[in-house]
Design a protein around this motif. Structure first.
Motif, PDB file in Angstrom:
ATOM      1  N   ASP A 158      48.089  30.052  56.396  1.00 59.85           N
ATOM      2  CA  ASP A 158      47.986  30.520  57.899  1.00 59.85           C
ATOM      3  C   ASP A 158      49.177  29.780  58.599  1.00 59.85           C
ATOM      4  N   THR A 159      50.297  30.770  58.892  1.00 62.34           N
ATOM      5  CA  THR A 159      51.505  30.531  59.384  1.00 62.34           C
ATOM      6  C   THR A 159      51.280  29.827  60.838  1.00 62.34           C
ATOM      7  N   LYS A 160      50.274  30.199  61.570  1.00 64.66           N
ATOM      8  CA  LYS A 160      50.393  29.573  62.802  1.00 64.66           C
ATOM      9  C   LYS A 160      49.672  28.257  63.032  1.00 64.66           C
ATOM     10  N   SER A 161      48.567  28.076  62.303  1.00 65.97           N
ATOM     11  CA  SER A 161      47.945  26.718  62.088  1.00 65.97           C
ATOM     12  C   SER A 161      48.537  25.959  60.808  1.00 65.97           C
ATOM     13  N   ARG A 162      49.499  26.428  60.237  1.00 72.65           N
ATOM     14  CA  ARG A 162      50.005  25.745  58.969  1.00 72.65           C
ATOM     15  C   ARG A 162      48.874  25.121  57.805  1.00 72.65           C
ATOM     16  N   ILE A 163      47.880  25.990  57.873  1.00 73.68           N
ATOM     17  CA  ILE A 163      46.920  25.439  57.015  1.00 73.68           C
ATOM     18  C   ILE A 163      47.073  26.203  55.735  1.00 73.68           C
ATOM     19  N   THR A 165      45.156  27.035  52.318  1.00 67.67           N
ATOM     20  CA  THR A 165      43.747  27.240  51.548  1.00 67.67           C
ATOM     21  C   THR A 165      44.183  27.485  50.200  1.00 67.67           C
ATOM     22  N   GLU A 190      50.966  17.590  51.854  1.00 63.93           N
ATOM     23  CA  GLU A 190      50.876  17.785  53.406  1.00 63.93           C
ATOM     24  C   GLU A 190      52.064  17.376  54.058  1.00 63.93           C
ATOM     25  N   ILE A 195      51.856  20.409  56.527  1.00 67.16           N
ATOM     26  CA  ILE A 195      51.072  21.243  56.463  1.00 67.16           C
ATOM     27  C   ILE A 195      49.548  20.551  56.327  1.00 67.16           C
ATOM     28  N   LYS A 196      48.448  21.367  56.380  1.00 66.94           N
ATOM     29  CA  LYS A 196      47.149  20.925  56.129  1.00 66.94           C
ATOM     30  C   LYS A 196      46.695  21.937  54.987  1.00 66.94           C
TER      31      LYS A 196
END
Length: 200
Positions: A158-163, A165, A190, A195-196
């Motif tokens: 997810d580029t917006k949240s930088r998550i 998965t 991370e 990122i997360k």
């Protein structure tokens, strides 16, 4: 010393050799999947650099055979074995990079002020070590029990949240201690990619 001789001399137990090969395969797979989301990885996508990732991943545990005898941690022993014996076909800078990848596959993250072998690298080499060793660190955790339970995975970002998965091919909830180890060893990736990381 030839790369194959490092494997033969220091990873002679079958379980260690199998784990070594699995971590190398997972590391290369993770790199190729990550570069689809992170363009900064593409500069390292060539035969010479990927050989350093493969070597660092495959040799990450070579110091384990001496750990009990010396009382020194195996990631540091492994680093020293590479620096002392040199991998044939690699120049001094490349050997230093592989040694640092092995050093940082566990425990402390690199510190340019405290770690002399990391400090010896230039900025581009340090970036390479950060990316490759953070990948090896996580790949090592994916084969935490040396049973080769994970042979594939998918990534969602997810580029917006930088998550990021990581979707695994097994149910991680069925493996006691696995999720805790993954959570512990995702820290370097991370930090390196800002990122997360989550697992599913």
């Amino acid at each position: 010393m030839e790369f194959e001789d490092f494997l033969k001399n220091y990873l002679w137990q079958n379980s260690s050799l199998d784990h070594s090969k699995t971590v190398a395969q997972l590391s290369l797979k993770l790199f190729h999947k990550l570069k689809g989301f992170f363009s900064e990885l593409k500069e390292f996508d060539n035969i010479e650099n990927l050989k350093l990732l493969q070597y660092g991943a495959a040799l990450h545990d070579i110091g384990a055979v001496f750990e009990k005898k010396t009382g020194k941690s195996h990631h540091k022993i492994g680093r020293d074995l590479i620096l002392e014996n040199k991998i044939s076909g690699l120049d001094d800078a490349s050997n230093l990079i592989v040694a640092n990848i092995v050093r940082y596959h566990r425990r402390a993250l690199p510190d340019i002020h405290k770690h002399k072998y990391y400090k010896m690298l230039n900025n581009n080499q340090r970036k390479k070590v950060d990316i490759f060793s953070s990948i090896v660190r996580l790949s090592d955790a994916l084969d935490y029990n040396h049973f080769n339970m994970i042979d594939d995975f998918e990534l969602k970002f997810d580029t917006k949240s930088r998550i990021l998965t990581i979707v695994l091919s097994i149910n991680i909830m069925l493996n006691i201690g696995f999720i805790e180890l993954l959570d512990k060893k995702k820290d370097f990736l991370e930090k390196t990619l800002d990122i997360k990381v989550l697992f599913n």
